[in-house]
Design a protein around this motif. Structure first.
Motif, PDB file in Angstrom:
ATOM      1  N   TYR A  45       0.834  -1.206   0.000  1.00 57.44           N
ATOM      2  CA  TYR A  45       0.000   0.000   0.000  1.00 57.44           C
ATOM      3  C   TYR A  45       0.864   1.250   0.000  1.00 57.44           C
ATOM      4  O   TYR A  45       2.014   1.248   0.448  1.00 57.44           O
ATOM      5  CB  TYR A  45      -0.958   0.022   1.195  1.00 57.44           C
ATOM      6  N   THR A  96       0.279  -4.796   3.890  1.00 59.58           N
ATOM      7  CA  THR A  96      -0.778  -4.893   4.883  1.00 59.58           C
ATOM      8  C   THR A  96      -1.670  -6.045   4.477  1.00 59.58           C
ATOM      9  O   THR A  96      -1.485  -6.644   3.422  1.00 59.58           O
ATOM     10  CB  THR A  96      -1.568  -3.578   4.974  1.00 59.58           C
ATOM     11  N   SER A  97      -2.641  -6.350   5.326  1.00 58.66           N
ATOM     12  CA  SER A  97      -3.486  -7.491   5.022  1.00 58.66           C
ATOM     13  C   SER A  97      -4.890  -7.042   4.654  1.00 58.66           C
ATOM     14  O   SER A  97      -5.515  -6.276   5.383  1.00 58.66           O
ATOM     15  CB  SER A  97      -3.511  -8.431   6.229  1.00 58.66           C
ATOM     16  N   LEU A  98      -5.365  -7.512   3.515  1.00 60.87           N
ATOM     17  CA  LEU A  98      -6.727  -7.199   3.057  1.00 60.87           C
ATOM     18  C   LEU A  98      -7.571  -8.473   3.123  1.00 60.87           C
ATOM     19  O   LEU A  98      -7.030  -9.555   2.994  1.00 60.87           O
ATOM     20  CB  LEU A  98      -6.692  -6.664   1.627  1.00 60.87           C
ATOM     21  N   SER A 100      -9.523  -5.172   4.885  1.00 62.40           N
ATOM     22  CA  SER A 100      -9.628  -4.404   6.118  1.00 62.40           C
ATOM     23  C   SER A 100      -9.524  -2.942   5.726  1.00 62.40           C
ATOM     24  O   SER A 100      -8.971  -2.629   4.659  1.00 62.40           O
ATOM     25  CB  SER A 100      -8.508  -4.751   7.114  1.00 62.40           C
ATOM     26  N   TRP A 102      -7.949   0.755   5.884  1.00 65.86           N
ATOM     27  CA  TRP A 102      -6.591   1.217   6.192  1.00 65.86           C
ATOM     28  C   TRP A 102      -6.520   1.917   7.547  1.00 65.86           C
ATOM     29  O   TRP A 102      -5.444   2.091   8.097  1.00 65.86           O
ATOM     30  CB  TRP A 102      -6.044   2.107   5.090  1.00 65.86           C
ATOM     31  N   THR A 104      -6.872   0.952  10.342  1.00 63.93           N
ATOM     32  CA  THR A 104      -6.206   0.134  11.361  1.00 63.93           C
ATOM     33  C   THR A 104      -4.898  -0.467  10.846  1.00 63.93           C
ATOM     34  O   THR A 104      -4.288  -1.283  11.520  1.00 63.93           O
ATOM     35  CB  THR A 104      -7.134  -1.017  11.797  1.00 63.93           C
ATOM     36  N   GLN A 105      -4.476  -0.071   9.638  1.00 67.84           N
ATOM     37  CA  GLN A 105      -3.313  -0.742   9.053  1.00 67.84           C
ATOM     38  C   GLN A 105      -1.981  -0.158   9.516  1.00 67.84           C
ATOM     39  O   GLN A 105      -0.953  -0.815   9.440  1.00 67.84           O
ATOM     40  CB  GLN A 105      -3.433  -0.740   7.520  1.00 67.84           C
ATOM     41  N   TYR A 118      -3.267   0.171  -3.639  1.00 67.37           N
ATOM     42  CA  TYR A 118      -2.956  -1.193  -3.197  1.00 67.37           C
ATOM     43  C   TYR A 118      -2.466  -1.986  -4.406  1.00 67.37           C
ATOM     44  O   TYR A 118      -2.934  -1.775  -5.528  1.00 67.37           O
ATOM     45  CB  TYR A 118      -4.197  -1.892  -2.642  1.00 67.37           C
ATOM     46  N   THR A 339     -12.171  -2.887  12.170  1.00 67.23           N
ATOM     47  CA  THR A 339     -11.689  -2.459  10.862  1.00 67.23           C
ATOM     48  C   THR A 339     -12.691  -2.734   9.743  1.00 67.23           C
ATOM     49  O   THR A 339     -12.399  -2.593   8.568  1.00 67.23           O
ATOM     50  CB  THR A 339     -10.328  -3.116  10.561  1.00 67.23           C
TER      51      THR A 339
END
Ligand code: GCB
Length: 617
Positions: A45, A96-98, A100, A102, A104-105, A118, A339
């Motif tokens: 990201y 980052t992990s999707l 979710s 951003w 909370t990223q 992304y 999130t």
């Protein structure tokens, strides 16, 4: 932002005639049950607060060094040629992990509102056949998608699914997907900038690569009609969609019906409902495996069958009057740092509090279409659903683009969910002040609902006028939109936002049309879990909230046409407008449970009330 300029009809929805409801393409009904590759997991990201990847700072195309979607090896090109300049490098940006939001990223993104990029790669299947779609469950708010450096499409609207056919752009080996998501609302978006919930920007629902045959079942709708017949609508898409044999099967019911599509790829049929059919209800939420086959394609869904109607002031489920014992909820999971990525477990934790904890049979999914995970779970658990679009507060009623946006998201919502037995009510708006322009706008949406789905009820949460009747409040519903609705819904906060004494509420007089059912779509009061004030019962104490519920439920008992309620709200939820440092800390505290799931005293009040009502039947 770029979101608005030229973003309308981003799904390819066609608005050929003003009276036709927009039809997004592709629909990919029941996409969540189709075979595919889940692209959840790590994505790179990179922020783009000035939208430099969308337009140059003097307008026009962005500089080549800013074109985020480019499929280039930035490091290698810059090392090779000293004239080359890139001011981004997504494959080397943080991960980052999707799905979710951003927010909370990373800590520095907690209040980011703007454009985010992304990117990830995926491997093409070794042998490719048929068609491939990139399908997004939701991205908030405006999205632009590129594959291998080429734009594949755009979409606007933060809560509905969209898909692009990428068959022609896929290549052997690794493919690169780049997604720009812009969360910023404007006066012309739906919803507009001012709401009472957190604007969770980002890709909040799964992204999947879905494979289908060249000709596939793009849409199938199987339901009971109002008069209890079984009806099916199928739409095929692809080179062999016309005059094609199709077949509907519900094995458990012995139903097997063949047909042929017309020149447009459509097949419609009506038949007697099978004798053995067990109708879906909250007490017995029976679902059936339904299959539609067309050539090589095998479409499937799990569907419940029931009728929902209005007769006078009654709401009838399967022909019998029902009282909706509900509660409202936002799409926000339990926990201190939600999130808005609804996993089945997160959704179950909330819905089971309604079903088992509150003895409820109804949920208002506020204020926008929720995840398909939640709606499917409501089907399974037996919860009747109110589904709505974020036409909320001050919408740009006179702006035709805004109307098109609302119509498109309404159509996307209905086409995603009209096989869900749980959904009984489509709502077109929440607390919108009456003006001529607003009436025209909302009547258009009501018309769209009726054209897309004639088997459910239409509602809207309306504002009510408060007057004085000497010693008691007089509440009058004078909204001309009420004529167009099947169910009238009212949000009422007397005793919380007004100076009314709770002891006076029971004597409130409700002047509403008597020939239609009324629902209290909201009522509520804030309380901070664990804050007790038994002596003074000040606002924000658990005791005040519990008393408020007792008083409002007492008032509800005196409204003759009331057929249900969805108080505000199951769980405390993040809202930037709620900044009382003692009690709110950025959360709307009207939950019956706190953000971590702690039950407040009012939870028991409503649970007892619903428990007793459930017995009365
Ligand atoms: C309302 C709105 C809801 C708010 C609620 C409140 O009427 O529909 O979105 O969160 O009141 O808490 O004020």
């Amino acid at each position: 932002g770029y979101a608005v300029a030229g973003m309308m009809l981003a799904t390819g929805a066609s608005l050929s005639a003003q009276d036709a409801a927009p039809r997004p393409t592709p629909i990919l009904a029941a996409a969540d049950l189709r075979d595919g590759t889940d692209l959840s997991g790590p994505w790179h990201y990179s922020i783009d607060p000035f939208r430099s990847g969308i337009a140059g700072f003097h307008g026009g195309m962005p500089d080549s060094g800013q074109q985020r979607w480019k499929d280039v090896d930035v490091r290698a090109e810059m090392a090779k040629d000293s004239r080359v300049l890139y001011e981004f490098d997504l494959p080397h940006s943080p991960l980052t992990s999707l799905p979710s939001s951003w927010l909370t990223q990373a800590p520095e993104l907690r209040h980011y509102d703007g454009l985010m990029w992304y990117q990830r790669t995926f491997a093409a299947p070794a042998v490719r056949k048929g068609r491939y779609f990139l399908r997004f469950g939701a991205a908030n708010y405006a999205t632009i998608v590129y594959l291998n450096g080429k734009q594949v499409g755009r979409h606007e609207g933060g809560f509905t699914p969209f898909a692009f056919d990428i068959t022609g752009l896929m290549r052997d080996g690794l493919n690169q997907v780049t997604v720009g998501v812009d969360s910023q609302a404007t006066e012309a978006t739906v919803p507009p900038p001012v709401t009472d919930w957190e604007n969770y920007g980002g890709i909040t629902r799964p992204v999947r690569l879905i494979q289908t045959p060249d000709t596939y079942v793009d849409d199938a709708w199987v339901r009971l009609t109002r008069d209890g017949k079984m009806a099916v609508d199928v739409h095929l898409d692809g080179p062999q969609a016309a005059n094609r044999p199709v077949r509907l099967r519900i094995a458990e019911l012995g139903l097997d019906r063949a047909g042929t599509t017309d020149a447009n790829g459509d097949w419609r049929a009506t038949m007697a409902a099978p004798r053995a059919l067990v109708r879906w209800s909250p007490d017995r939420p029976r679902l059936y495996e339904v299959a539609v086959t067309a050539g090589e394609d095998q479409w499937r869904d799990r569907i419940g069958f029931r009728t929902i109607e209005r007769r006078g002031a009654d709401i009838l489920l399967n022909g019998k009057p029902i009282f909706l014992r509900g509660i409202s909820m936002h799409e926000e999971e339990l926990g201190v740092d939600p999130t808005r990525a609804m996993t089945p477990a997160a959704s179950r934790a909330l819905l089971s509090e309604i079903k088992d904890g509150l003895h409820g049979n109804f949920v208002r999914l506020a204020h926008y279409p929720h995840s398909d995970v939640t709606v499917r779970l409501a089907d399974e658990l037996g919860l009747i659903v109110w589904s709505e679009v974020p036409v909320y507060w001050r919408v740009a009623w006179s702006n035709p683009d805004t109307l098109n946006r609302a119509r498109t998201m309404l159509a996307e919502n209905i086409l995603r969910d009209r096989n869900r037995a749980s959904i009984a009510i489509w709502s077109v708006a929440n607390e919108t002040p009456v003006t001529d322009a607003r009436n025209v706008f909302l009547r258009t949406l009501v018309g769209d609902v009726r054209r897309l789905d004639d088997t459910r009820l239409v509602s809207a949460a309306l504002l009510v006028e408060r007057g004085e009747g000497g010693d008691h409040p007089v509440m009058t519903l004078a909204d001309p939109l009420a004529d167009a609705l099947d169910v009238m819904a009212i949000n009422t906060y007397n005793g919380w936002y007004t100076q009314d004494r709770l002891t006076d509420l029971a004597r409130s007089e409700w002047r509403v049309p008597v020939d239609k059912p009324l629902i209290f779509s909201e009522f509520g009061a804030d309380a901070r879990a664990g804050f007790h004030d038994p002596a003074n019962k000040q606002k924000f104490s658990e005791e005040f909230q519990a008393d408020y519920y007792r008083a409002t439920l007492g008032m509800a008992d005196h409204v003759p046409t009331l057929r249900g309620m969805s108080p505000w709200i199951l769980k405390d939820f993040r809202s930037p407008r709620r900044q009382n440092p003692d009690f709110q800390q950025g959360w709307n505290r009207k939950g019956l449970i706190s953000e971590t799931g702690q039950r407040k005293e009012a939870f028991g009040v409503l649970s007892d009330y619903y428990g007793a009502k459930a017995e009365q039947r």
